[in-house]
Design an enzyme around this catalytic site. Structure first.
Site, short mmCIF file in Angstrom:
data_model
loop_
_atom_site.label_atom_id
_atom_site.label_comp_id
_atom_site.label_asym_id
_atom_site.label_seq_id
_atom_site.Cartn_x
_atom_site.Cartn_y
_atom_site.Cartn_z
CE LYS A 82 -3.99 1.94 2.51
NZ LYS A 82 -4.82 1.83 3.72
CB SER A 157 -8.01 4.01 2.58
OG SER A 157 -7.18 3.32 3.50
CB SER A 181 -8.26 1.21 5.46
OG SER A 181 -8.96 2.42 5.40
N1 GLN Z 1 -12.96 4.58 5.94
C1 GLN Z 1 -12.38 5.02 7.15
C2 GLN Z 1 -12.01 6.48 7.08
O1 GLN Z 1 -12.30 7.06 6.08
C3 GLN Z 1 -11.22 4.16 7.51
C4 GLN Z 1 -9.93 4.65 7.02
C5 GLN Z 1 -8.77 3.76 7.36
O2 GLN Z 1 -8.92 2.75 8.00
N2 GLN Z 1 -7.61 4.19 6.95
O3 GLN Z 1 -11.48 7.04 7.97
#
Ligand code: GLN
Length: 507
Positions: A82, A157, A181
């Site tokens: 990532k 994400s 994410s």
């Molecule tokens: N979707 C969540 C957010 O927007 C989780 C993000 C993450 O885990 N990096 O914060």
């Protein structure tokens, strides 16, 4: 032959390499070819490191030819990283324009451990900007597409890492999970992903979103492959002050135990608050079937109540913006990447403001503003302070639940993959995708998503979330492996049946 190599999982590839049936170079080339063939359609990768991947693979082959001790159980197996975890000499963007052109001079601890284990890093995967989002649409470099249906999102994400797995571009991937994410993308792409206990994997060299929540974790297509990767990246790191001084959890043994002994006698808790309003009918149907599978495998199913989960999303969306507004202050136009409007007459403050204005996307700006406001004098107690109190109540809900159950289960995502564009202009609708994953993030406990079949209403993958108490990694892997075995036995097919569209189309 090379196309077939990409269908194999990490453990099978590692065996093929160790036995000399395939070389690491051949395996790496097969995956690079696959990326070449499908990634224009999927867009899982922001950067493909062709030369360094092949160099790494050849080094593994050389070591094997010289009869050196095998480097690790995953030597020669390719991985997608990532693009929020840094690798020396390879561009890192975190999905943001503000980091465009930045080449980190050092390796994250996770990267170093992967390289030392002979894992071949294929490249950097797409993500929502600074990991803020649930669909990968907030990436400044365009969305990733879900290999199951290219008009749909792969989750976020870490949508790039999950899509790379589902499209057979890589057998292993690294994600980061702050609010879901790793788990939500795994759920909507029919792959496996684990968020370890907070502090279980080093955050050194991981571009920070919300430091009290961020966790790096392993992703793959099977539970065993995920466990093998987990053991490579986990463990104490003196360079991360929140790293736990604990031995690496023996999750590979736990998987073998789950496969051999199942879940007989284990108490599995269904969280009432995580299976009602806001969950798609097909997701709940698949979840109930998964619980029935676990019951048939000998688990004791108990219902548990976590009354404060109702406030988890609100607390998270105060804590996360507060922490990220502070973390993102470092992007000041001086130290990294982009610099806008430095015409020789502008002050440092003007350059900073122009750069941040041009370099950050809408969601990042929204959260910086929200967080700065929540932390400002006079509001701190009302917002950040109350959110922290809710966080404690959620932790206590979990502690109580874990006296009644050994692990807890829920759907990992309330919905299956939605259409690209459907929610991108509605932040609240986007935030609701994290309904099931955020409580575990706030409590810092380990949790994973494993494929639990296809939703009958949309024909798309559903993920089962398995959560354990802090440091309970071995338990969740055992249950995940038992579930995966039972699921395969019941369906007579491998998990997941990936990417039908790519079979006929791009492949
Ligand atoms: N979707 C969540 C957010 O927007 C989780 C993000 C993450 O885990 N990096 O914060």
């Amino acid at each position: 032959m090379t196309a077939e190599l990409t269908r194999l999982g990490a453990s099978a590839l590692a065996e093929a390499i160790a036995s000399g049936q395939s070389s690491a170079e051949e395996v790496t080339r097969a995956h690079l070819d696959r990326i070449e063939a499908v990634d224009e359609a999927v867009h899982a990768f922001l950067h493909v490191s062709t030369e360094s991947a092949l160099d790494q693979a050849r080094a593994v082959d050389r070591a094997r030819a010289l009869g050196d001790a095998p480097v690790s159980r995953l030597a020669g197996v390719p991985l997608a990283l990532k693009d929020i975890v840094v690798q020396a000499g390879v561009p890192a963007t975190a999905g943001s324009k503000i980091l465009e052109g930045w080449i980190p001079p050092y390796d994250a601890t996770v990267t170093r451990r992967l390289v030392e284990a002979g894992v071949v890093i294929l490249g950097k995967t797409n993500l929502d900007e600074f990991a803020m989002g649930s669909s990968t649409e907030n990436s400044a470099y365009g969305p990733t597409r879900n290999p199951w249906d290219l008009s749909r999102i792969p989750g976020g994400s870490g949508g790039g890492s999950a899509a790379a797995l589902a499209a057979f571009e890589a057998p292993l991937a690294i994600g980061t999970d702050t609010g879901g994410s790793i788990r939500q993308p795994a759920a909507v792409t029919g792959t496996v992903g684990t968020k370890p206990t907070y502090g279980g994997v080093s955050r050194y060299g991981v571009i920070a979103l919300a430091s009290s929540l961020d966790q790096v974790g392993p992703c793959a297509r099977t539970v065993l492959d995920t466990a093998l990767l987990h053991e490579v990246i986990a463990g104490h790191d003196p360079l991360d002050s929140t790293s736990i001084p604990q031995p690496v959890p023996l999750v590979v043994d736990a998987v073998r135990r789950g496969q051999a002994d199942g879940v007989a006698g284990m108490r599995i808790g269904v969280v009432s608050q995580l299976r009602g309003k806001g969950y798609q009918a097909g997701v709940l149907e698949s979840f109930d079937a998964a619980v029935a599978t676990l019951a048939a495998a000998g688990a004791d199913i108990v219902e548990v109540d976590c009354p404060h989960f109702e406030y988890a999303l609100a607390a998270y969306y105060l804590i996360l913006p507060s922490e990220c507004s502070s973390n993102l202050a470092r992007f000041d136009a001086m130290r990294y990447g982009l610099r806008v409007g430095d015409d020789g007459t502008a002050s440092a403050e003007e350059v900073m403001s122009r750069t941040r204005g041009a370099g950050f996307g809408a969601e990042v700006k929204r959260r910086i503003i929200l967080g700065t406001y929540a932390l400002s004098a006079g509001y701190y107690d009302a917002y950040y302070g109350s959110a922290q109190k809710v966080r404690t109540l959620i932790k206590q809900d979990f502690e109580k639940a874990f006296t009644a159950a050994d692990v807890l289960v829920s759907p990992a995502s309330p919905v299956t993959a939605f259409a690209i564009g459907e929610k991108v202009n509605d932040p609240l609708a986007m935030y609701l995708n994290d309904l099931a994953t955020i409580p575990g993030s706030l409590a810092g406990i380990p949790a994973m998503s494993v494929p639990s079949g296809i939703a009958s209403d949309t024909g798309l993958p559903v993920g089962l979330q398995i959560m354990g108490p802090a440091l309970g990694e071995e338990r969740i892997y055992r249950v995940a492996a038992a579930f995966e075995s039972a699921y395969v036995a019941a369906h007579h097919r491998s998990v997941p049946d990936a990417a039908p569209e790519l079979e006929v189309g791009v492949r």
